[in-house]
Motif scaffolding. Sequence first.
Motif, PDB file in Angstrom:
ATOM      1  N   SER B  20       0.831  -1.204   0.000  1.00 27.56           N
ATOM      2  CA  SER B  20       0.000   0.000   0.000  1.00 27.56           C
ATOM      3  C   SER B  20       0.860   1.247   0.000  1.00 27.56           C
ATOM      4  CB  SER B  20      -0.913   0.011   1.232  1.00 27.56           C
ATOM      5  OG  SER B  20      -1.828  -1.055   1.190  1.00 27.56           O
ATOM      6  N   LEU B  21       0.426   2.247  -0.740  1.00 33.10           N
ATOM      7  CA  LEU B  21       1.040   3.567  -0.719  1.00 33.10           C
ATOM      8  C   LEU B  21       0.170   4.463   0.157  1.00 33.10           C
ATOM      9  CD1 LEU B  21       1.843   4.070  -4.517  1.00 33.10           C
ATOM     10  CD2 LEU B  21       3.058   2.701  -2.800  1.00 33.10           C
ATOM     11  N   LYS B  22       0.853   5.362   0.882  1.00 31.58           N
ATOM     12  CA  LYS B  22       0.130   6.233   1.796  1.00 31.58           C
ATOM     13  C   LYS B  22       0.380   7.687   1.446  1.00 31.58           C
ATOM     14  CE  LYS B  22      -0.211   7.471   6.706  1.00 31.58           C
ATOM     15  NZ  LYS B  22       0.330   7.229   8.064  1.00 31.58           N
ATOM     16  N   CYS B  23      -0.655   8.490   1.579  1.00 31.40           N
ATOM     17  CA  CYS B  23      -0.561   9.930   1.343  1.00 31.40           C
ATOM     18  C   CYS B  23      -1.277  10.647   2.477  1.00 31.40           C
ATOM     19  CB  CYS B  23      -1.197  10.283   0.011  1.00 31.40           C
ATOM     20  SG  CYS B  23      -1.248  12.051  -0.337  1.00 31.40           S
ATOM     21  N   GLU B  24      -0.671  11.728   2.947  1.00 36.11           N
ATOM     22  CA  GLU B  24      -1.241  12.471   4.069  1.00 36.11           C
ATOM     23  C   GLU B  24      -1.090  13.965   3.811  1.00 36.11           C
ATOM     24  OE1 GLU B  24       0.435  11.027   7.681  1.00 36.11           O
ATOM     25  OE2 GLU B  24      -0.481  12.559   8.939  1.00 36.11           O
ATOM     26  N   GLN B  25      -2.152  14.712   4.038  1.00 36.68           N
ATOM     27  CA  GLN B  25      -2.071  16.177   3.918  1.00 36.68           C
ATOM     28  C   GLN B  25      -2.804  16.817   5.097  1.00 36.68           C
ATOM     29  OE1 GLN B  25      -4.699  18.550   3.128  1.00 36.68           O
ATOM     30  NE2 GLN B  25      -6.379  17.175   2.620  1.00 36.68           N
TER      31      GLN B  25
END
Lengths: 109, 114
Positions: B20-25
């Motif tokens: 899984s790839l994770k992105c956070e903003q």
Amino acid sequence: GQNIDQPTEMTATEGAIVQINCTYQTSGFNGLFWYQQHAGEAPTFLSYNVLDGLEEKGRFSSFLSRSKGYSYLLLKELQMKDSASYLCAVLDSNYQLIWGAGTKLIIKP
Amino acid sequence: ETGVTQTPRHLVMGMTNKKSLKCEQHLGHNAMYWYKQSAKKPLELMFVYNFKEQTENNSVPSRFSPECPNSSHLFLHLHTLQPEDSALYLCASSQDPTGLNGYTFGSGTRLTVV
């Protein structure tokens, strides 16, 4: 179909001026963006044009002609750190960003 | 640091793996995007989430599965990928789905499928 064209690669000399062109054919128009992307890094916002004319921001300027479907990014007083890819993108009538393949700019001393 | 953080930065996986790839903003943006960037090709939009709801799925193969648990986090689940899926996967966010205020991108995950 929708299409954005920009040169694949350009070379310029430190201290000089370079103009990167972008032509577009899209379904509607809600503005044109230029982004800078250094190798291995995130694209970063440079400019947004929605009306015809020239927008100046320091050493960088962006021009738009909606009637011609044309924009350019002008970089003055080139520095080595300006070596990067420059991405042109148009926001179409559905507010979807249509991207060009990017122009890799190589700055030589 | 742009305000959008992606992990991992690099990933090598076999065709039978699941990752899984994770992105956070934490910019307070309401729209989030997954893009695929291949060499010398335009950015390809994969998925769009607007207020946590998926609004776009650009004919992406089912081996890519997005998840948006809240407006600050976005995942891309990967399984049984192909070598042609090797690319830079970029996450982006915008204040609203019109994108008129521009997108903020993460630095991407460089994915290699072996």
